[in-house]
Motif scaffolding. Structure first.
Motif, PDB file in Angstrom:
ATOM      1  N   ILE A 102       0.879  -1.170   0.000  1.00 21.04           N
ATOM      2  CA  ILE A 102       0.000   0.000   0.000  1.00 21.04           C
ATOM      3  C   ILE A 102       0.915   1.217   0.000  1.00 21.04           C
ATOM      4  O   ILE A 102       1.865   1.287   0.783  1.00 21.04           O
ATOM      5  N   LYS A 103       0.633   2.148  -0.891  1.00 16.72           N
ATOM      6  CA  LYS A 103       1.444   3.364  -0.963  1.00 16.72           C
ATOM      7  C   LYS A 103       0.531   4.551  -1.191  1.00 16.72           C
ATOM      8  O   LYS A 103      -0.629   4.406  -1.585  1.00 16.72           O
ATOM      9  N   SER A 104       1.035   5.727  -0.923  1.00 14.59           N
ATOM     10  CA  SER A 104       0.323   6.974  -1.187  1.00 14.59           C
ATOM     11  C   SER A 104       1.004   7.678  -2.342  1.00 14.59           C
ATOM     12  O   SER A 104       2.231   7.630  -2.467  1.00 14.59           O
ATOM     13  N   GLN A 105       0.192   8.309  -3.197  1.00  9.88           N
ATOM     14  CA  GLN A 105       0.722   9.042  -4.341  1.00  9.88           C
ATOM     15  C   GLN A 105       0.135  10.446  -4.347  1.00  9.88           C
ATOM     16  O   GLN A 105      -1.062  10.624  -4.123  1.00  9.88           O
ATOM     17  N   VAL A 106       0.987  11.426  -4.610  1.00 16.98           N
ATOM     18  CA  VAL A 106       0.547  12.806  -4.787  1.00 16.98           C
ATOM     19  C   VAL A 106       1.183  13.310  -6.073  1.00 16.98           C
ATOM     20  O   VAL A 106       2.394  13.208  -6.256  1.00 16.98           O
ATOM     21  N   ILE A 107       0.336  13.826  -6.963  1.00 14.85           N
ATOM     22  CA  ILE A 107       0.822  14.381  -8.225  1.00 14.85           C
ATOM     23  C   ILE A 107       0.477  15.864  -8.251  1.00 14.85           C
ATOM     24  O   ILE A 107      -0.682  16.245  -8.059  1.00 14.85           O
ATOM     25  N   LEU A 108       1.497  16.683  -8.471  1.00 13.65           N
ATOM     26  CA  LEU A 108       1.326  18.138  -8.522  1.00 13.65           C
ATOM     27  C   LEU A 108       1.377  18.604  -9.966  1.00 13.65           C
ATOM     28  O   LEU A 108       2.325  18.296 -10.690  1.00 13.65           O
ATOM     29  N   PHE A 109       0.352  19.331 -10.374  1.00 13.08           N
ATOM     30  CA  PHE A 109       0.324  19.938 -11.698  1.00 13.08           C
ATOM     31  C   PHE A 109       0.793  21.375 -11.523  1.00 13.08           C
ATOM     32  O   PHE A 109       0.066  22.215 -10.993  1.00 13.08           O
ATOM     33  N   MET A 110       2.027  21.627 -11.946  1.00 13.01           N
ATOM     34  CA  MET A 110       2.670  22.911 -11.666  1.00 13.01           C
ATOM     35  C   MET A 110       2.319  23.983 -12.697  1.00 13.01           C
ATOM     36  O   MET A 110       2.581  25.157 -12.472  1.00 13.01           O
ATOM     37  N   THR A 111       1.734  23.595 -13.832  1.00 10.00           N
ATOM     38  CA  THR A 111       1.323  24.557 -14.853  1.00 10.00           C
ATOM     39  C   THR A 111      -0.155  24.365 -15.159  1.00 10.00           C
ATOM     40  O   THR A 111      -0.707  23.270 -15.006  1.00 10.00           O
ATOM     41  N   ALA A 112      -0.783  25.440 -15.629  1.00 10.37           N
ATOM     42  CA  ALA A 112      -2.200  25.364 -16.014  1.00 10.37           C
ATOM     43  C   ALA A 112      -2.380  24.401 -17.186  1.00 10.37           C
ATOM     44  O   ALA A 112      -3.367  23.659 -17.236  1.00 10.37           O
ATOM     45  N   ASP A 113      -1.428  24.390 -18.124  1.00 14.23           N
ATOM     46  CA  ASP A 113      -1.529  23.489 -19.272  1.00 14.23           C
ATOM     47  C   ASP A 113      -1.523  22.022 -18.837  1.00 14.23           C
ATOM     48  O   ASP A 113      -2.295  21.215 -19.352  1.00 14.23           O
ATOM     49  N   ALA A 114      -0.640  21.670 -17.907  1.00 14.34           N
ATOM     50  CA  ALA A 114      -0.570  20.289 -17.432  1.00 14.34           C
ATOM     51  C   ALA A 114      -1.873  19.892 -16.737  1.00 14.34           C
ATOM     52  O   ALA A 114      -2.397  18.794 -16.953  1.00 14.34           O
ATOM     53  N   LEU A 115      -2.418  20.779 -15.917  1.00 13.91           N
ATOM     54  CA  LEU A 115      -3.672  20.503 -15.222  1.00 13.91           C
ATOM     55  C   LEU A 115      -4.820  20.370 -16.216  1.00 13.91           C
ATOM     56  O   LEU A 115      -5.628  19.442 -16.124  1.00 13.91           O
ATOM     57  N   ASN A 116      -4.901  21.277 -17.184  1.00 12.53           N
ATOM     58  CA  ASN A 116      -5.974  21.225 -18.179  1.00 12.53           C
ATOM     59  C   ASN A 116      -5.906  19.958 -19.023  1.00 12.53           C
ATOM     60  O   ASN A 116      -6.942  19.372 -19.348  1.00 12.53           O
ATOM     61  N   ALA A 117      -4.694  19.524 -19.378  1.00  8.34           N
ATOM     62  CA  ALA A 117      -4.543  18.279 -20.145  1.00  8.34           C
ATOM     63  C   ALA A 117      -5.046  17.092 -19.336  1.00  8.34           C
ATOM     64  O   ALA A 117      -5.710  16.196 -19.867  1.00  8.34           O
ATOM     65  N   PHE A 118      -4.756  17.086 -18.042  1.00  7.42           N
ATOM     66  CA  PHE A 118      -5.234  16.008 -17.175  1.00  7.42           C
ATOM     67  C   PHE A 118      -6.758  16.022 -17.086  1.00  7.42           C
ATOM     68  O   PHE A 118      -7.423  15.005 -17.274  1.00  7.42           O
ATOM     69  N   LYS A 119      -7.318  17.192 -16.800  1.00 10.13           N
ATOM     70  CA  LYS A 119      -8.764  17.295 -16.598  1.00 10.13           C
ATOM     71  C   LYS A 119      -9.560  17.012 -17.870  1.00 10.13           C
ATOM     72  O   LYS A 119     -10.681  16.505 -17.802  1.00 10.13           O
ATOM     73  N   SER A 120      -9.018  17.324 -19.026  1.00  6.76           N
ATOM     74  CA  SER A 120      -9.762  17.150 -20.275  1.00  6.76           C
ATOM     75  C   SER A 120      -9.627  15.742 -20.863  1.00  6.76           C
ATOM     76  O   SER A 120     -10.310  15.418 -21.821  1.00  6.76           O
ATOM     77  N   SER A 121      -8.777  14.926 -20.272  1.00  2.00           N
ATOM     78  CA  SER A 121      -8.598  13.573 -20.804  1.00  2.00           C
ATOM     79  C   SER A 121      -9.717  12.664 -20.305  1.00  2.00           C
ATOM     80  O   SER A 121     -10.263  12.849 -19.232  1.00  2.00           O
ATOM     81  N   GLY A 122     -10.032  11.672 -21.108  1.00  2.00           N
ATOM     82  CA  GLY A 122     -11.024  10.680 -20.704  1.00  2.00           C
ATOM     83  C   GLY A 122     -10.434   9.644 -19.772  1.00  2.00           C
ATOM     84  O   GLY A 122     -11.145   8.941 -19.067  1.00  2.00           O
ATOM     85  N   GLY A 123      -9.165   9.543 -19.744  1.00  2.45           N
ATOM     86  CA  GLY A 123      -8.408   8.618 -18.904  1.00  2.45           C
ATOM     87  C   GLY A 123      -6.942   8.928 -19.117  1.00  2.45           C
ATOM     88  O   GLY A 123      -6.386   8.657 -20.164  1.00  2.45           O
ATOM     89  N   PRO A 151       6.740  20.285 -15.226  1.00  2.00           N
ATOM     90  CA  PRO A 151       5.331  20.675 -15.167  1.00  2.00           C
ATOM     91  C   PRO A 151       4.468  19.744 -14.312  1.00  2.00           C
ATOM     92  O   PRO A 151       3.421  20.154 -13.819  1.00  2.00           O
ATOM     93  N   ILE A 152       4.915  18.499 -14.132  1.00  5.91           N
ATOM     94  CA  ILE A 152       4.185  17.547 -13.296  1.00  5.91           C
ATOM     95  C   ILE A 152       5.195  16.868 -12.374  1.00  5.91           C
ATOM     96  O   ILE A 152       6.160  16.269 -12.840  1.00  5.91           O
ATOM     97  N   ILE A 153       4.950  16.966 -11.072  1.00  6.71           N
ATOM     98  CA  ILE A 153       5.859  16.400 -10.075  1.00  6.71           C
ATOM     99  C   ILE A 153       5.078  15.410  -9.219  1.00  6.71           C
ATOM    100  O   ILE A 153       3.965  15.699  -8.784  1.00  6.71           O
ATOM    101  N   GLY A 154       5.657  14.237  -8.991  1.00  4.99           N
ATOM    102  CA  GLY A 154       4.971  13.218  -8.206  1.00  4.99           C
ATOM    103  C   GLY A 154       5.750  12.782  -6.983  1.00  4.99           C
ATOM    104  O   GLY A 154       6.981  12.770  -6.982  1.00  4.99           O
ATOM    105  N   PHE A 155       5.010  12.438  -5.946  1.00  3.46           N
ATOM    106  CA  PHE A 155       5.573  11.894  -4.713  1.00  3.46           C
ATOM    107  C   PHE A 155       4.939  10.531  -4.463  1.00  3.46           C
ATOM    108  O   PHE A 155       3.723  10.380  -4.590  1.00  3.46           O
ATOM    109  N   ILE A 156       5.748   9.562  -4.103  1.00  3.87           N
ATOM    110  CA  ILE A 156       5.266   8.261  -3.645  1.00  3.87           C
ATOM    111  C   ILE A 156       5.873   8.065  -2.265  1.00  3.87           C
ATOM    112  O   ILE A 156       7.082   8.162  -2.092  1.00  3.87           O
TER     113      ILE A 156
END
Length: 178
Positions: A102-123, A151-156
């Motif tokens: 079991i692990k925890s993941q946090v993904i940070l979208f550091m730019t508006a473009d990266a966040l918008n690409a994530f939100k607009s995707s179907g998966g 633009p995208i930083i992740g922590f596990i």
């Protein structure tokens, strides 16, 4: 083969979704707990979270495997410290593996473009739809300066169990109807 495994995981998560699904309140409580733990384990992450355009928190991602493996977790996307939507993550793998974690993941979208690409995707699939720079600590516990420019930083973190896998590659994130 990978398509077959994703099909099996999709079928399992679709059929058993009502039994596995956590409520909004349960997810929110776990998300808050995971962020507190992140700030305790990596204090410099708090400033990064504050400066991000969006934060995807997966507080409990469960992975198990014996030759063929899979993982699943549920979490929330936070924008300006408010829940913007609930998401699941799933992935499958084949190879030499045995155990569970079991692990925890946090993904940070550091730019508006990266966040918008994530939100607009179907998966959204890590490594395909966006590259996630895994945060690494340097001397004295400071975050690597190259990571901070991504633009995208992740922590596990808070990895518990006998299987050890620190990667986002192949993880698919899908919006939940909640």
């Amino acid at each position: 083969m990978r398509v077959a495994i994703f099909s099996i995981l999709f079928l399992i998560s679709t059929v058993f979704q009502p039994a596995m699904a956590a409520s909004k309140a349960e997810i929110d409580a776990k998300v808050n707990g995971a962020l507190k733990q992140l700030y305790t384990e990596i204090p410099s992450s708090k400033e990064l979270v504050a400066n991000s355009h969006g934060v995807l928190v997966m507080p409990e991602v469960i992975k198990a495997g014996f030759g063929i493996g899979g993982e699943y977790g549920e979490g929330a996307l936070l924008i300006n410290n408010r829940t913007d939507g609930y998401y699941s993550t799933a992935s499958a793998s084949i190879g030499l593996q045995m155990g569970a974690q079991i692990k925890s993941q946090v993904i940070l979208f550091m730019t508006a473009d990266a966040l918008n690409a994530f939100k607009s995707s179907g998966g959204w699939e890590a490594g395909v739809d966006g590259s996630v720079a895994l945060a690494t600590l340097g001397a004295g516990g400071a975050l690597d300066s190259n990571t901070l420019q991504q633009p995208i930083i992740g922590f596990i973190f808070s990895n518990k169990g006998l299987m050890y896998n620190l990667t986002f590659e192949g993880s698919k994130f899908t919006k939940l109807d909640r």
